[in-house]
Write a protein that holds these residues in place. Structure first.
Motif, PDB file in Angstrom:
ATOM      1  N   ALA A 157      -9.558 -81.647  50.012  1.00  0.00           N
ATOM      2  CA  ALA A 157     -10.459 -82.517  50.643  1.00  0.00           C
ATOM      3  C   ALA A 157     -11.471 -81.729  51.409  1.00  0.00           C
ATOM      4  O   ALA A 157     -12.191 -82.257  52.138  1.00  0.00           O
ATOM      5  N   GLY A 158     -11.509 -80.483  51.379  1.00  0.00           N
ATOM      6  CA  GLY A 158     -12.496 -79.696  51.741  1.00  0.00           C
ATOM      7  C   GLY A 158     -12.524 -78.995  53.032  1.00  0.00           C
ATOM      8  O   GLY A 158     -13.297 -78.395  53.744  1.00  0.00           O
ATOM      9  N   MET A 159     -11.149 -78.972  53.645  1.00  0.00           N
ATOM     10  CA  MET A 159     -10.768 -78.187  54.923  1.00  0.00           C
ATOM     11  C   MET A 159     -10.666 -76.777  54.902  1.00  0.00           C
ATOM     12  O   MET A 159     -10.443 -76.432  53.640  1.00  0.00           O
ATOM     13  N   SER A 160     -11.087 -76.223  55.720  1.00  0.00           N
ATOM     14  CA  SER A 160     -10.836 -74.444  55.815  1.00  0.00           C
ATOM     15  C   SER A 160      -9.341 -74.393  56.063  1.00  0.00           C
ATOM     16  O   SER A 160      -8.854 -75.146  56.951  1.00  0.00           O
ATOM     17  N   LEU A 161      -8.996 -73.206  55.930  1.00  0.00           N
ATOM     18  CA  LEU A 161      -7.797 -72.735  56.120  1.00  0.00           C
ATOM     19  C   LEU A 161      -7.750 -72.764  57.848  1.00  0.00           C
ATOM     20  O   LEU A 161      -6.568 -73.135  58.093  1.00  0.00           O
ATOM     21  N   GLU A 162      -8.598 -72.531  58.390  1.00  0.00           N
ATOM     22  CA  GLU A 162      -8.534 -72.592  60.029  1.00  0.00           C
ATOM     23  C   GLU A 162      -8.192 -73.919  60.520  1.00  0.00           C
ATOM     24  O   GLU A 162      -7.479 -74.221  61.202  1.00  0.00           O
ATOM     25  N   GLN A 163      -8.732 -74.924  59.787  1.00  0.00           N
ATOM     26  CA  GLN A 163      -8.752 -76.510  60.171  1.00  0.00           C
ATOM     27  C   GLN A 163      -7.242 -76.916  59.878  1.00  0.00           C
ATOM     28  O   GLN A 163      -6.701 -77.530  60.421  1.00  0.00           O
ATOM     29  N   ILE A 164      -6.981 -76.440  58.634  1.00  0.00           N
ATOM     30  CA  ILE A 164      -5.557 -76.940  58.169  1.00  0.00           C
ATOM     31  C   ILE A 164      -4.457 -76.170  59.086  1.00  0.00           C
ATOM     32  O   ILE A 164      -3.481 -76.851  59.533  1.00  0.00           O
ATOM     33  N   GLY A 165      -4.751 -75.018  59.581  1.00  0.00           N
ATOM     34  CA  GLY A 165      -3.950 -74.263  60.658  1.00  0.00           C
ATOM     35  C   GLY A 165      -3.547 -75.346  61.757  1.00  0.00           C
ATOM     36  O   GLY A 165      -2.545 -75.455  62.444  1.00  0.00           O
ATOM     37  N   VAL A 210     -10.653 -81.688  65.456  1.00  0.00           N
ATOM     38  CA  VAL A 210     -10.797 -81.133  64.175  1.00  0.00           C
ATOM     39  C   VAL A 210     -10.813 -82.214  63.062  1.00  0.00           C
ATOM     40  O   VAL A 210     -11.661 -82.313  62.128  1.00  0.00           O
ATOM     41  N   LEU A 211      -9.955 -83.134  63.376  1.00  0.00           N
ATOM     42  CA  LEU A 211      -9.892 -84.169  62.260  1.00  0.00           C
ATOM     43  C   LEU A 211     -11.107 -85.040  62.407  1.00  0.00           C
ATOM     44  O   LEU A 211     -11.376 -85.464  61.368  1.00  0.00           O
ATOM     45  N   GLU A 212     -11.568 -85.452  63.541  1.00  0.00           N
ATOM     46  CA  GLU A 212     -12.812 -86.238  63.728  1.00  0.00           C
ATOM     47  C   GLU A 212     -13.832 -85.588  62.889  1.00  0.00           C
ATOM     48  O   GLU A 212     -14.753 -86.164  62.396  1.00  0.00           O
ATOM     49  N   GLU A 213     -14.139 -84.311  63.265  1.00  0.00           N
ATOM     50  CA  GLU A 213     -15.162 -83.313  62.571  1.00  0.00           C
ATOM     51  C   GLU A 213     -15.108 -83.487  60.924  1.00  0.00           C
ATOM     52  O   GLU A 213     -16.189 -83.700  60.512  1.00  0.00           O
ATOM     53  N   HIS A 214     -13.740 -83.348  60.551  1.00  0.00           N
ATOM     54  CA  HIS A 214     -13.732 -83.291  58.967  1.00  0.00           C
ATOM     55  C   HIS A 214     -13.985 -84.705  58.549  1.00  0.00           C
ATOM     56  O   HIS A 214     -14.500 -84.843  57.507  1.00  0.00           O
ATOM     57  N   LEU A 215     -13.451 -85.975  59.362  1.00  0.00           N
ATOM     58  CA  LEU A 215     -13.888 -87.202  58.804  1.00  0.00           C
ATOM     59  C   LEU A 215     -15.497 -87.384  58.797  1.00  0.00           C
ATOM     60  O   LEU A 215     -15.896 -87.887  57.804  1.00  0.00           O
ATOM     61  N   ALA A 216     -16.088 -86.806  59.883  1.00  0.00           N
ATOM     62  CA  ALA A 216     -17.655 -86.806  59.598  1.00  0.00           C
ATOM     63  C   ALA A 216     -18.142 -85.853  58.596  1.00  0.00           C
ATOM     64  O   ALA A 216     -19.154 -86.470  57.873  1.00  0.00           O
TER      65      ALA A 216
END
Length: 161
Positions: free
Chosen positions: A59-67, A80-86
């Protein structure tokens, strides 16, 4: 079912090379137990985490975001989730523009998309720094240019036939 898989079997289950699971462990995303010989053993919870990591990376998340996503104590999880949705929304809009450009290229009489007057008008503006990426079905800035598109509705359609 209670799993206890060696690293090779766990990696194979997700079509991953084993070094990927080792890397994810090194960055703190995985914490598999070790057997008496010090070998990694991946249980059901580890396999679920691997699945979440794979899906999140796709879905395009970085390992840092996944962490952050996997850290139940992370206070910035919602941010982080809101930024990923944007980011997903921006990427989906870009994919939609790409789809429309491809459809435009399929309809265009110009075999080489770079010679299509409508596409070229967009590119000329972008290259000159005077315009932005816009849709191929938006009228070009220079209205003297006539579309060569087949089946285009509206202004310029009669000239194209």
């Amino acid at each position: 079912m209670k799993s206890s898989l060696p690293i090779g079997d766990a990696a194979a289950r997700f079509s991953l090379p084993t070094h990927v699971l080792r890397h994810w462990e090194d960055v703190g995303l995985l914490r598999p137990e070790r057997d008496g010989g010090g070998r990694r053993r991946f249980g059901d919870d580890d396999l679920v985490r691997i699945g979440v990591i794979v899906r999140s990376k796709n879905a395009g998340m970085s390992l840092e975001q996944i962490g952050v996503l996997l850290d139940e104590q992370a206070p910035e999880r919602h941010r982080v989730l809101e930024e990923h949705l944007a980011d997903l929304k921006r990427r989906m809009a870009d994919m939609e523009r790409s789809r429309r450009m491809t459809e435009h290229a399929l309809r265009c009489r110009s075999h080489d998309i770079t010679t299509c007057p409508r596409f070229r008008a967009i590119m000329d503006e972008v290259v000159a720094g005077t315009g932005r990426w816009r849709e191929a079905d938006e009228p070009p800035v220079d209205s003297a240019r006539v579309s060569t598109d087949r089946g285009v509705q509206g202004r310029g359609a009669a000239s194209a036939r």
